[in-house]
Enzyme design. Sequence first.
Site, PDB file in Angstrom:
ATOM      1  N   ASP A 126     -10.181  94.015  61.483  1.00  0.00           N
ATOM      2  CA  ASP A 126     -10.251  95.465  61.925  1.00  0.00           C
ATOM      3  C   ASP A 126     -11.505  95.484  62.834  1.00  0.00           C
ATOM      4  O   ASP A 126     -11.969  94.278  63.412  1.00  0.00           O
ATOM      5  CB  ASP A 126     -10.762  96.101  60.373  1.00  0.00           C
ATOM      6  CG  ASP A 126     -12.125  95.264  59.719  1.00  0.00           C
ATOM      7  OD1 ASP A 126     -13.086  95.632  60.388  1.00  0.00           O
ATOM      8  OD2 ASP A 126     -11.850  94.271  58.930  1.00  0.00           O
ATOM      9  N   ASP A 170     -14.543  96.899  62.275  1.00  0.00           N
ATOM     10  CA  ASP A 170     -15.417  97.307  61.275  1.00  0.00           C
ATOM     11  C   ASP A 170     -15.669  98.792  61.372  1.00  0.00           C
ATOM     12  O   ASP A 170     -14.717  99.479  61.195  1.00  0.00           O
ATOM     13  CB  ASP A 170     -16.754  96.387  61.845  1.00  0.00           C
ATOM     14  CG  ASP A 170     -18.188  96.479  60.728  1.00  0.00           C
ATOM     15  OD1 ASP A 170     -17.665  96.254  59.749  1.00  0.00           O
ATOM     16  OD2 ASP A 170     -18.955  96.816  61.256  1.00  0.00           O
TER      17      ASP A 170
END
Length: 285
Positions: free
Chosen positions: A207, A209
């Site tokens: 991802d 974050d």
Amino acid sequence: MLGIIGGTGLYNIEQIVIKHAHDITTPFGKPSAPIIEGKISNKTVFFLPRHGTSHDLLPHEVNYQANIWALKKLGVTHLVGVSAVGSLQHDIAPGDIALPEQYFDFVKGNRKKTFFGKGVAAHVSTAEPTCQILADSIEKAGKAAGILVHRGKTYACVDGPRLGSKAESNFLRGPAACDLVGMTNVPEVFLAREAQLSYCTIAIATDYDCWQDDPSLHVSVEQVIQRYGASLEKAKKLLLAFVENDDLINSADVCKCRTSLSSALLTPLDSISGNQRIWLDTLLR
């Protein structure tokens, strides 16, 4: 001898022909799980799931000291970790793989970060905390397998288990100049250096974050799980390519990681008690 520490989602490696499960009690307590000894392509490897076989250990609950000491006791010299991370930079997209070479310790809790103390003093250098020879070998395996591997990246380690705030994410990617964020590589990387192990992590970006403005891009457990399967298979492919094609793990070559205590130990050995010598002698091997 190669050791592998599996992170989130990696609780076993199907390609290992299992010979023995080592249920070890160390001077620092029990490791996360029994350590599996087996063969991959006729090469001996030791495998340990960092979070336990059922992922029942949060990052701050992992007994990092016991994990590293037990692997060293079994004869491991080169240690590869696999870890899920968040990306703090545009160029490391979800699904990409990176090899962290620097670490920023943002852990504020009470994890035990050293083997030393209580009468045994040592100060190891962690200016270059990972093994460049090991990282070069993994990158080489990645190129042969057609897998892009990012190099020269910095991993920020946070406490968890909560996911970070946007302010923290922006601090880590800004003033701290970090590229990746995770919850487990500290103190693992530094204990490995104290144990004189060559260490490197295969970091899987799951991802971005939460530093981007678009809330739909902010990390969530659901998002991580949805994306993680294919990325984990890529990491396993890289790991197996490294094990199958590289002679490093069976060589007698010694890099500077393997002698990190040669000038770091301050307490004279003849003044160290019997119980302390038990664990220290293992690190000194």
